[in-house]
Design a protein around this motif. Structure first.
Motif, PDB file in Angstrom:
ATOM      1  N   LEU A 164      -7.881   1.786  -4.305  1.00 25.21           N
ATOM      2  CA  LEU A 164      -8.697   1.214  -3.281  1.00 25.21           C
ATOM      3  C   LEU A 164      -9.908   2.060  -2.873  1.00 25.21           C
ATOM      4  O   LEU A 164     -11.062   1.650  -2.554  1.00 25.21           O
TER       5      LEU A 164
ATOM      6  N   ARG B 274      -2.440  -7.186   1.348  1.00 23.29           N
ATOM      7  CA  ARG B 274      -2.079  -5.578   1.153  1.00 23.29           C
ATOM      8  C   ARG B 274      -1.435  -4.888   1.891  1.00 23.29           C
ATOM      9  O   ARG B 274      -2.221  -4.667   2.890  1.00 23.29           O
ATOM     10  N   ILE B 275      -0.263  -4.691   1.987  1.00 21.40           N
ATOM     11  CA  ILE B 275       0.618  -4.478   3.429  1.00 21.40           C
ATOM     12  C   ILE B 275       1.031  -3.041   3.215  1.00 21.40           C
ATOM     13  O   ILE B 275       1.694  -2.460   2.359  1.00 21.40           O
TER      14      ILE B 275
ATOM     15  N   ARG C 133     -17.838   0.125   5.164  1.00 18.76           N
ATOM     16  CA  ARG C 133     -17.224   1.289   4.676  1.00 18.76           C
ATOM     17  C   ARG C 133     -17.498   1.062   3.078  1.00 18.76           C
ATOM     18  O   ARG C 133     -18.631   1.050   2.714  1.00 18.76           O
TER      19      ARG C 133
ATOM     20  N   ALA D 243       0.917  -1.304  -0.046  1.00 19.65           N
ATOM     21  CA  ALA D 243       0.031   0.038  -0.030  1.00 19.65           C
ATOM     22  C   ALA D 243       0.882   1.228  -0.206  1.00 19.65           C
ATOM     23  O   ALA D 243       1.602   1.591   0.925  1.00 19.65           O
TER      24      ALA D 243
ATOM     25  N   TYR E  54       2.748   6.363   2.862  1.00 24.55           N
ATOM     26  CA  TYR E  54       2.476   6.586   4.307  1.00 24.55           C
ATOM     27  C   TYR E  54       3.735   7.611   4.681  1.00 24.55           C
ATOM     28  O   TYR E  54       4.529   7.735   5.687  1.00 24.55           O
TER      29      TYR E  54
ATOM     30  N   HIS F 225     -12.115  -6.177   3.519  1.00 24.40           N
ATOM     31  CA  HIS F 225     -11.040  -5.450   4.433  1.00 24.40           C
ATOM     32  C   HIS F 225     -11.583  -5.731   5.823  1.00 24.40           C
ATOM     33  O   HIS F 225     -12.688  -5.760   6.099  1.00 24.40           O
TER      34      HIS F 225
ATOM     35  N   ILE G 287       1.651  -0.397   6.585  1.00 25.72           N
ATOM     36  CA  ILE G 287       2.095  -0.070   7.668  1.00 25.72           C
ATOM     37  C   ILE G 287       3.613  -0.882   7.851  1.00 25.72           C
ATOM     38  O   ILE G 287       4.633  -0.363   8.335  1.00 25.72           O
TER      39      ILE G 287
ATOM     40  N   LYS H 190      -0.370   4.090  -0.824  1.00 26.56           N
ATOM     41  CA  LYS H 190      -1.060   5.485  -0.830  1.00 26.56           C
ATOM     42  C   LYS H 190      -0.851   6.322   0.143  1.00 26.56           C
ATOM     43  O   LYS H 190       0.246   6.247   1.052  1.00 26.56           O
TER      44      LYS H 190
ATOM     45  N   ALA I  71      -4.573  -7.017   5.507  1.00 30.73           N
ATOM     46  CA  ALA I  71      -3.719  -5.705   5.573  1.00 30.73           C
ATOM     47  C   ALA I  71      -2.670  -6.275   6.533  1.00 30.73           C
ATOM     48  O   ALA I  71      -2.294  -7.335   6.913  1.00 30.73           O
ATOM     49  N   SER I  72      -1.814  -5.327   7.054  1.00 27.71           N
ATOM     50  CA  SER I  72      -0.337  -5.654   7.841  1.00 27.71           C
ATOM     51  C   SER I  72      -1.093  -6.503   9.133  1.00 27.71           C
ATOM     52  O   SER I  72      -0.675  -7.613   9.272  1.00 27.71           O
TER      53      SER I  72
HETATM   54  C1  LIG Z   1      -4.629   1.264   4.040  1.00 22.19           C
HETATM   55  C2  LIG Z   1      -5.085  -0.068   3.092  1.00 22.19           C
HETATM   56  C3  LIG Z   1      -4.290  -1.271   3.403  1.00 22.19           C
HETATM   57  C4  LIG Z   1      -3.053  -1.402   4.123  1.00 22.19           C
HETATM   58  O1  LIG Z   1      -3.143  -1.050   5.511  1.00 22.19           O
HETATM   59  P1  LIG Z   1      -1.902  -1.340   6.466  1.00 22.19           P
HETATM   60  O2  LIG Z   1      -2.793  -1.762   7.794  1.00 22.19           O
HETATM   61  O3  LIG Z   1      -1.311  -0.355   6.515  1.00 22.19           O
HETATM   62  O4  LIG Z   1      -1.376  -2.648   6.067  1.00 22.19           O
HETATM   63  C5  LIG Z   1      -5.122  -2.482   3.022  1.00 22.19           C
HETATM   64  N1  LIG Z   1      -6.112  -2.439   2.584  1.00 22.19           N
HETATM   65  C6  LIG Z   1      -7.077  -1.259   2.508  1.00 22.19           C
HETATM   66  C7  LIG Z   1      -8.336  -1.501   1.991  1.00 22.19           C
HETATM   67  C8  LIG Z   1      -6.500  -0.281   3.034  1.00 22.19           C
HETATM   68  O5  LIG Z   1      -7.361   1.044   2.711  1.00 22.19           O
END
Ligand SMILES: *Cc1c(COP(=O)(O)O)cnc(C)c1O
Length: 396
Positions: free
Chosen positions: A107, A242-243, A155, A59, A65, A183, A245, A61, A226-227
Motif C-alpha cells: 500500500l 481491504r480489511i 495522502r 490488511a 496489527y 481510500h 482492524i 501490515k 477498509a473496515s
Molecule cells: C491500513 C489500511 C487499510 C485497513 O484499514 P482498517 O481500518 O484497519 O480496516 C485499508 N486501506 C489502506 C490504504 C490502509 O492503509
C-alpha cells in the motif's frame, strides 16, 4: 589480505518462526495467543457483508496489527483467503519467504533501490502518483501495480482532478495495472458531514473509472473500503475490501463497536509469566523513581513483560492492571523496559510461574484492547500494532 564479506540483507520484522524441534516452548516469558476459531468466525462475518464476487483483502501490515503477520496470513491461506495488503516491501518479502500464497499488494512507497524485490517476490506495488509511475516504469521490467487515486484524503494517490496524468500512468508500458483504488478517510461514521464527504469520494472515484473506460483503458479490479467503509457503507463494495482492524475482532474504539451489530470476536490475548513474588513492608518503595510506596505491608509480583513488549508505560502507577487467576492486580510503580511490578496483596496464592493476563480473559474477568486503548488515550490499532517483537506468537 582478508576479504571482508558484507552481511546479506535479512528481512525480519519480528516473526520468529522456528520449528517446534528448534524451539519447543513459546510460553516461557511473555506471549500472544491467537484464537484461530475467532479469526475464522470474523472472516465469515465479514464475508457475509460482502456482495458475491467481492473478495476479502486482509490488511496484515505492521505485523498483522501486532498479531504476527506470518502466523495470521498462513492461517488465512488455510481458510482459502488468497490476497493480502501490507504497508512495506519488507513486509511483503517476509510473507513470501515464509511461504504465503496469493496476491500481496504493497500500500505504501517502495524506494527504487528495492524495485528488484517486487519482481523477485511477486509483489504488487501501489502507484502512489504520476511521478512515481514514471520512476517505476523507468526501472525497465514489467511490474504489477494497483493505481491509487486521491479522492480527498490527500495522502497517497494521484489527484482525481489530474485526469491527464492518470491517463499517462496507463501509457507506462512496464506497468501492468491490475487494480485501481482509493481510500476513504471519513467513513468511520455516518453523520451528515462525513457521509457527504464519503459519498463525494466514492462518486469522484467512480467518475474517474468511467472516464478511463470511455478513453478505452481497462480498469481491472477496484476497491475503496477498509473496515469502517465496509461496516458503514456496505454499498460501496468493489472487487476487494481491504480489511484490517475488524478482522482481528475489534474496531478502533468501543463506541464504533457498540454502534454495529456485527459479531466480531477478539483474536488476540497477551499473557506474561509471574517471574517472582515478594513481600513489601510498610513504608518501602518499589520500582524506578520510588513511585510506589507500600502504605501497609503488601505483596508484589514481578511480571516478565515491559514497555519494550508494547505494554504502554503510561499504564504505570495504577493506571492499568492485569488479571491473575481471575483477580485484578494493579500496576505498581513505573513499568520497566522488560518487567512490570503489580500489587497482588489481595490475590491468594500467587506463585512464580503463574500467568498474568494483560489482554484477554482470566476466570470471569476480562481486559480488552478497548480498556487499554482508553486508559492510554489511543485507538486499538495503535495499541495492538505496537506489541513487541519479543512476544512469542502462538496460534491456538
Ligand atoms: C491500513 C489500511 C487499510 C485497513 O484499514 P482498517 O481500518 O484497519 O480496516 C485499508 N486501506 C489502506 C490504504 C490502509 O492503509
Amino acid at each position: 589480505m582478508k576479504t571482508v564479506v558484507l552481511p546479506q540483507h535479512r528481512f525480519y520484522t519480528g516473526n520468529l518462526i522456528l520449528s517446534n524441534a528448534q524451539y519447543p516452548y513459546r510460553k516461557g516469558r511473555a506471549w500472544i495467543e491467537l484464537n484461530s476459531q475467532n479469526l475464522r468466525h470474523n472472516v465469515n462475518q465479514l464475508y457475509n457483508l460482502l456482495p458475491s464476487g467481492c473478495q476479502l483483502m486482509p490488511a496484515v501490515k505492521a505485523n498483522a496489527y501486532g498479531h504476527g503477520a506470518v502466523l495470521v496470513s498462513k492461517e488465512l491461506n488455510s481458510f482459502g483467503v488468497h490476497c493480502f495488503c501490507v504497508a512495506t516491501v519488507s513486509e511483503g518479502v517476509e510473507l513470501r519467504r515464509n511461504g504465503i500464497k496469493g496476491d500481496i499488494l504493497i500500500l505504501g512507497y517502495t524506494c527504487s533501490k528495492q524495485f528488484f524485490l517486487l519482481n523477485k517476490y511477486h509483489l504488487i506495488q501501489t502507484v502512489i502518483d504520476y511521478p512515481y509511475a514514471e520512476i517505476l516504469n523507468a526501472y525497465g521490467k514489467k511490474i504489477k501495480v494497483h493505481l491509487k487515486i486521491d479522492t480527498g484524503m490527500h495522502r497517497l494517490g494521484e489527484r482525481s482532478e489530474k485526469f491527464d496524468d492518470i491517463c499517462n500512468i496507463f501509457k507506462c508500458k512496464n506497468l501492468i495495472i491490475e487494480g485501481l483504488y482509493t481510500h476513504l478517510c471519513a467513513s468511520d461514521n455516518t453523520l451528515p458531514q462525513e457521509k457527504a464527504f464519503t459519498m463525494k469520494q466514492a462518486t469522484t472515484f467512480f467518475e474517474v473509472i468511467s472516464r478511463l473506460k470511455e478513453c478505452g483503458y481497462i480498469c481491472p479490479k477496484i476497491h475503496l473500503q477498509a473496515s469502517c467503509g465496509l461496516l458503514n457503507y456496505p454499498e460501496l463494495s468493489g472487487d476487494y475490501a481491504r480489511i484490517g482492524i475488524a478482522l482481528y475482532g475489534v474496531l478502533s474504539n468501543r463506541e464504533d463497536m457498540l454502534n454495529h451489530t456485527i459479531d466480531l470476536r477478539p483474536v488476540l490475548s497477551v499473557k506474561a509469566r509471574v517471574a517472582s513474588v515478594k513481600d513489601l513492608f510498610k513504608g518501602e518503595n518499589a520500582g524506578y523513581g520510588l513511585q510506589y510506596t507500600a502504605n501497609r505491608d503488601r505483596k508484589i509480583a514481578v511480571l516478565a513483560i515491559g514497555y519494550a513488549d508494547g505494554l504502554p508505560r503510561s499504564l504505570s502507577c495504577g493506571n492499568g492492571k492485569v488479571l491473575i487467576n481471575g483477580y485484578e492486580a494493579p500496576i505498581a510503580g513505573r513499568i520497566c523496559m522488560d518487567q512490570t511490578l503489580v500489587d497482588i496483596s489481595d490475590i491468594p496464592n500467587v506463585m512464580s510461574g503463574d500467568i498474568a493476563v494483560v489482554i484477554g480473559k482470566s476466570g470471569n474477568s476480562e481486559i480488552t484492547a478497548y480498556d487499554l486503548a482508553e486508559q492510554t488515550k489511543t485507538i486499538t490499532n495503535e495499541l495492538l500494532s505496537r506489541l513487541g517483537a519479543r512476544l512469542e506468537r502462538i496460534m491456538i
